[in-house]
Design a protein around this motif. Structure first.
Motif, mmCIF file in Angstrom:
data_model
loop_
_atom_site.group_PDB
_atom_site.id
_atom_site.type_symbol
_atom_site.label_atom_id
_atom_site.label_comp_id
_atom_site.label_asym_id
_atom_site.label_seq_id
_atom_site.Cartn_x
_atom_site.Cartn_y
_atom_site.Cartn_z
ATOM 1 N N TYR A 1 0.842 -1.195 0.000
ATOM 2 C CA TYR A 1 0.000 0.000 0.000
ATOM 3 C C TYR A 1 0.880 1.249 0.000
ATOM 4 O O TYR A 1 1.849 1.355 0.757
ATOM 5 C CB TYR A 1 -0.913 0.021 1.230
ATOM 6 C CG TYR A 1 -1.898 1.156 1.192
ATOM 7 C CD1 TYR A 1 -3.021 1.095 0.378
ATOM 8 C CD2 TYR A 1 -1.707 2.306 1.960
ATOM 9 C CE1 TYR A 1 -3.925 2.140 0.324
ATOM 10 C CE2 TYR A 1 -2.614 3.352 1.915
ATOM 11 C CZ TYR A 1 -3.710 3.264 1.095
ATOM 12 O OH TYR A 1 -4.610 4.312 1.035
ATOM 13 N N SER A 2 0.533 2.214 -0.853
ATOM 14 C CA SER A 2 1.367 3.417 -0.986
ATOM 15 C C SER A 2 0.553 4.705 -1.018
ATOM 16 O O SER A 2 1.028 5.728 -1.490
ATOM 17 C CB SER A 2 2.218 3.323 -2.259
ATOM 18 O OG SER A 2 1.386 3.208 -3.412
ATOM 19 N N ASP B 1 -1.192 8.201 -0.196
ATOM 20 C CA ASP B 1 -0.736 9.372 0.561
ATOM 21 C C ASP B 1 -1.499 9.543 1.873
ATOM 22 O O ASP B 1 -1.022 10.224 2.787
ATOM 23 C CB ASP B 1 -0.907 10.635 -0.286
ATOM 24 C CG ASP B 1 0.057 10.682 -1.464
ATOM 25 O OD1 ASP B 1 1.113 10.031 -1.377
ATOM 26 O OD2 ASP B 1 -0.257 11.343 -2.464
ATOM 27 N N ASP B 2 -2.687 8.925 1.965
ATOM 28 C CA ASP B 2 -3.503 9.114 3.165
ATOM 29 C C ASP B 2 -2.987 8.345 4.373
ATOM 30 O O ASP B 2 -3.551 8.449 5.461
ATOM 31 C CB ASP B 2 -4.962 8.730 2.896
ATOM 32 C CG ASP B 2 -5.114 7.345 2.277
ATOM 33 O OD1 ASP B 2 -4.091 6.662 2.078
ATOM 34 O OD2 ASP B 2 -6.264 6.951 1.993
ATOM 35 N N SER B 3 -1.914 7.567 4.204
ATOM 36 C CA SER B 3 -1.348 6.843 5.345
ATOM 37 C C SER B 3 -0.177 7.599 5.988
ATOM 38 O O SER B 3 0.463 7.077 6.896
ATOM 39 C CB SER B 3 -0.866 5.460 4.905
ATOM 40 O OG SER B 3 0.225 5.566 4.001
ATOM 41 N N LEU B 4 0.096 8.825 5.534
ATOM 42 C CA LEU B 4 1.278 9.553 5.980
ATOM 43 C C LEU B 4 1.234 9.864 7.476
ATOM 44 O O LEU B 4 0.231 10.334 8.005
ATOM 45 C CB LEU B 4 1.408 10.855 5.186
ATOM 46 C CG LEU B 4 2.619 11.749 5.494
ATOM 47 C CD1 LEU B 4 3.922 11.027 5.167
ATOM 48 C CD2 LEU B 4 2.524 13.060 4.704
ATOM 49 N N ILE B 5 2.356 9.594 8.147
ATOM 50 C CA ILE B 5 2.574 9.971 9.547
ATOM 51 C C ILE B 5 3.870 10.771 9.606
ATOM 52 O O ILE B 5 4.915 10.289 9.156
ATOM 53 C CB ILE B 5 2.678 8.744 10.469
ATOM 54 C CG1 ILE B 5 1.421 7.878 10.366
ATOM 55 C CG2 ILE B 5 2.907 9.179 11.916
ATOM 56 C CD1 ILE B 5 1.511 6.578 11.157
ATOM 57 N N CYS B 6 3.822 11.982 10.113
ATOM 58 C CA CYS B 6 5.005 12.838 10.229
ATOM 59 C C CYS B 6 5.429 12.912 11.694
ATOM 60 O O CYS B 6 4.665 13.388 12.541
ATOM 61 C CB CYS B 6 4.716 14.242 9.692
ATOM 62 S SG CYS B 6 4.422 14.292 7.912
#
Length: 461
Positions: free
Chosen positions: A208-209, A211-216
């Motif tokens: 899975y790639s 963008d909604d999985s981004l964690i900063c």
């Protein structure tokens, strides 16, 4: 008379209130689009019998009956699915001959369209000043928000090989260390009866790639974002991987200390209990609003706290502070993502996750208890550092004291340590500051002195 004299909280037209002198029956879309837009949002009011300048002149009872009938007709013939509408009336004069009609439009669980003819449908959304046709991106986001981002059946057949990271997560946290069976995933509706993955499970797939999985993740020097970023990491991919990497980032950037026990011994104590950190990250992943494009979960570690901020409004009817401590009801924004975490034994169905955080802080004072702060469009779950104590101003410390304070936060390279001192020469910095600290046993070097990857750590004894 102004509208605020009848409704004290209604001052101007905005995203919740709109004024109309009358509803035009010859061109109903001019006002019906507002009904559609309110239904697609959080709901709202149309006040009929009020001018744009907020002056109230009202309608007589016959005009009010005609207005209600007109709204019902348009709702029946042009608005699909039909929206829920209710009415209020307040007298606009001393003789009770004229009234303001407040039309309350309730938020719809479905995406609402205005239909003209057989093939012409328009979705409207509400802004601060007007109702506008939704863009394709608006409609996609609205659909996700209404129906859930994670509950669609895909055309991908589930296999353990393609979800290996999720399987590893289940084996780590399930009490029997087992792999979930296909039947178990079907019972939880994570898989269809034919074995096809729901869209929520797709977010745990190894490749899975989105963008909604981004964690900063960021480590800050000091108590706010005006300080220097000492460490950072952007994490994207499968949610199982994101959870694991975010926990590792927090682990490496927080401290472990000691406290005396009753028998005179020492007991290890962490700045942040592992259980509290894990529950906080799981809740952020489970409950964030994945339909809001361009957002992410933010993990910010400060000298005295961690803020875990996730996009999405507060779903419960009362404010966080109105619930007894540790007794927050469970409402799941993303049912399949939450079910995946529940199968992995990482999420409690009864809403006891926050209670777990409270329990892990039971020996901490009231001002260091976990809390939730609610802001428009996002939530901040805050955990306090149990080892933090008020310190002298960093600028007033000697160079050696600055090194000690920085190493309390996390291991640092020579370059990072030199940056907070007045030394320009690396060799002089090492000779006059670092070497004396090593010689006295306060710090030690991990790695070869010639390696750029070498870091300095604080001795715990």
């Amino acid at each position: 008379m102004k509208i605020s004299e009848l409704y004290s909280d209604v001052l101007n037209e905005n995203s919740k209130y709109e004024f109309k002198a009358k509803l035009n029956q010859d061109n109903p879309i001019k006002w019906a689009k507002t009904i559609v837009a309110y239904a697609n949002g959080e709901g709202g009011f149309i006040f009929v019998g009020v001018g744009d300048n907020r002056d109230v002149f009202g309608l007589d009872l016959d005009e009010i009956d005609k207005t209600k009938n007109l709204v019902a007709l348009i709702n029946d013939r042009h608005i699909f699915p039909h929206v829920k509408i209710s009415y209020q009336m307040r007298s606009a004069d001393d003789n009770a001959e004229k009234f303001v009609l407040a039309i309350k439009i309730h938020s719809s669980e479905s995406v609402v369209r205005y239909r003209e003819g057989d093939f012409n449908e328009t979705v409207f959304v509400k802004g601060d000043a007007n109702s506008t046709p939704a863009t394709p991106e608006d409609i996609i986001a609205l659909s996700k928000r209404k129906f859930g981002v994670d509950n669609e059946t895909t055309d991908v057949i589930y296999s353990e090989e393609a979800w290996s990271d999720y399987i590893d997560l289940c084996k780590e946290f399930r009490s029997d260390k087992s792999t979930p069976t296909v039947k178990e995933l079907q019972n939880e509706e994570i898989l269809s009866k034919d074995g096809y993955a729901k869209s929520g499970l797709m977010m745990f797939k190894d490749d899975y790639s989105g963008d909604d999985s981004l964690i900063c993740c960021r480590l800050w020097r000091g108590k706010d974002k005006t300080g220097t970023v000492l460490d950072s990491e952007k994490i994207k991919g499968a949610l199982s991987k994101g959870l694991r990497l975010a926990l590792q980032f927090i682990e490496r950037n927080t401290k472990t200390g000691w406290k005396k026990t009753a028998d005179g011994g020492r007991e290890e104590i962490r700045s942040y209990p592992k259980e509290a950190v894990r529950e906080a990250m799981v809740n952020a992943i489970a409950h964030r609003d994945y339909s809001i494009y361009g957002t992410q979960i933010d993990v910010d570690i400060y000298s005295d706290r961690i803020d875990i901020v996730s996009p999405g409004s507060w779903l419960l009817p009362k404010d966080y502070n109105d619930y007894p401590q540790g007794a927050i009801p469970s409402i799941r924004r993303n049912t399949i993502i939450a079910a995946c975490l529940d199968v992995a034994n990482l999420m409690e169905r009864g809403g006891t996750g926050f209670q777990t955080m409270i329990e892990s802080y039971k020996d901490s004072p009231s001002d260091k208890q976990p809390c939730v702060m609610i802001y428009p469009g996002f939530l901040d779950l805050r955990l306090f550092d149990r080892l933090y104590q008020q310190e002298e101003s960093f600028t007033e410390l000697t160079d050696s004291e600055k090194i000690i304070e920085l190493l309390k936060e996390s291991p640092k390279s020579a370059k990072e340590l030199q940056a907070v001192t007045s030394y320009k020469s690396r060799s002089q910095f090492l000779v006059e500051v670092i070497n004396p600290l090593i010689d006295t046993g306060k710090i030690y070097r991990e790695g070869s002195p010639k390696s750029p990857a070498a870091v300095f750590k604080l001795n715990q004894v």
